[in-house]
Design an enzyme around this catalytic site. Structure first.
Site, mmCIF file in Angstrom:
data_model
loop_
_atom_site.group_PDB
_atom_site.id
_atom_site.type_symbol
_atom_site.label_atom_id
_atom_site.label_comp_id
_atom_site.label_asym_id
_atom_site.label_seq_id
_atom_site.Cartn_x
_atom_site.Cartn_y
_atom_site.Cartn_z
ATOM 1 N N ASP A 246 46.850 8.618 51.065
ATOM 2 C CA ASP A 246 46.953 8.721 49.618
ATOM 3 C C ASP A 246 47.624 7.442 49.114
ATOM 4 O O ASP A 246 48.175 6.659 49.892
ATOM 5 C CB ASP A 246 47.771 9.968 49.273
ATOM 6 C CG ASP A 246 48.002 10.143 47.792
ATOM 7 O OD1 ASP A 246 47.083 9.867 47.007
ATOM 8 O OD2 ASP A 246 49.127 10.534 47.423
ATOM 9 N N ASP B 157 49.392 6.819 45.289
ATOM 10 C CA ASP B 157 50.590 7.078 44.490
ATOM 11 C C ASP B 157 51.466 8.136 45.152
ATOM 12 O O ASP B 157 50.989 9.199 45.543
ATOM 13 C CB ASP B 157 50.193 7.558 43.087
ATOM 14 C CG ASP B 157 49.494 6.480 42.287
ATOM 15 O OD1 ASP B 157 50.172 5.739 41.569
ATOM 16 O OD2 ASP B 157 48.257 6.379 42.393
ATOM 17 N N ASP C 102 51.235 13.206 49.310
ATOM 18 C CA ASP C 102 52.398 13.875 48.715
ATOM 19 C C ASP C 102 52.068 14.995 47.748
ATOM 20 O O ASP C 102 52.896 15.867 47.503
ATOM 21 C CB ASP C 102 53.256 12.846 47.969
ATOM 22 C CG ASP C 102 52.576 12.365 46.691
ATOM 23 O OD1 ASP C 102 51.417 11.890 46.770
ATOM 24 O OD2 ASP C 102 53.186 12.463 45.608
#
Length: 249
Positions: free
Chosen positions: A21, A23, A197
């Site tokens: 991922d 961000d 996240d």
């Protein structure tokens, strides 16, 4: 239990394909998508990881691929953008874009809603549209009501994230992108490891597990399909740097 997830072992990437991922995983979250700071070590680190893993490294993000290119510059990596709606292979091939004609009218309503409140930010993507409300959290209930109404009217889906809502075609997700890339010859026989996240990364954690791999959750412990956990972006960078055999500059 999510509260006893341990940090991933240093040899987890041996024989693995790595999916990252962006961000909240490789860069710190910011008040607005364009306000992020890309660390100077990131591009060299991604290059080392790609060399170490024989090119089996991919970025799988909610951002559009064009936006990832703008922040990362030229990198020879497979990329998925817009939560699985966009896919570009490492050789430059593009998968067909899963767009929807019903999105155009919805875009106008979302933009008008955002113009009414300072702090709301619209992010346009090729096949979806996102509304960030980190700067106006009190407007979250009204934003959710608008997106749910638009979804009912258009047949589109609402994708929630960290202080953001996205209106998009149903179907594709980050797990689908991971599974598609694992079908590429270069990725065949590898064990997928996904690092992310957000709640939108749960599809990819599950897909990695189904294919014999594992997910690494970044941030506070929660109920998750991931097997391992790292505290924050700095911990991700340190673990990846160790796995790549190099030091962060």
């Amino acid at each position: 239990m999510a509260d006893i997830l341990r940090p991933p072992p240093s040899d987890l990437l041996d024989g693995a394909a790595l999916f990252l991922d962006f961000d909240g995983t490789l860069v710190e979250l910011a008040e607005a998508p364009d306000a992020i700071r890309v660390p100077g070590h990131l591009r060299p680190l991604l290059t080392r990881l790609s060399d170490r893993l024989g090119g089996c490294v991919a970025i799988v993000s909610g951002r559009a691929i064009a936006d990832l290119d703008r922040h990362l510059g030229p990198v020879t990596l497979a990329m998925s953008g817009s939560h699985g709606l966009e896919l570009r292979f490492a050789d430059g091939r593009l998968a067909p874009l899963a767009a929807s004609g019903a999105l155009n009218a919805a875009r106008g309503e979302i933009r008008r809603f955002a113009e009414e409140t300072p702090g709301l930010l619209v992010e346009e993507k090729p096949a979806s549209i996102a509304l960030h409300f980190r700067g106006a959290p009190d407007r979250a209930p009204q934003a959710r009501a608008l997106f749910e109404a638009l979804a009912r009217r258009t047949g589109l889906s609402v994708q929630p994230g960290k202080m953001v809502l996205e209106l998009r075609p149903a179907g594709a997700n980050k797990g689908d992108a991971l599974a598609t890339l694992m079908g590429e010859p270069a990725f065949a026989g590898k064990r997928p490891v996904f690092v992310g996240d957000d709640l939108t990364d749960e599809h990819a954690f599950a897909a990695a597990a189904e294919l014999g791999g594992a997910g690494i959750l970044v941030g506070p412990a929660r109920a998750t399909a991931a097997r391992w956990r790292l505290d924050d972006v700095a911990a991700v960078a340190a673990w990846l740097s160790n796995a790549s055999g190099g030091l962060i500059a």
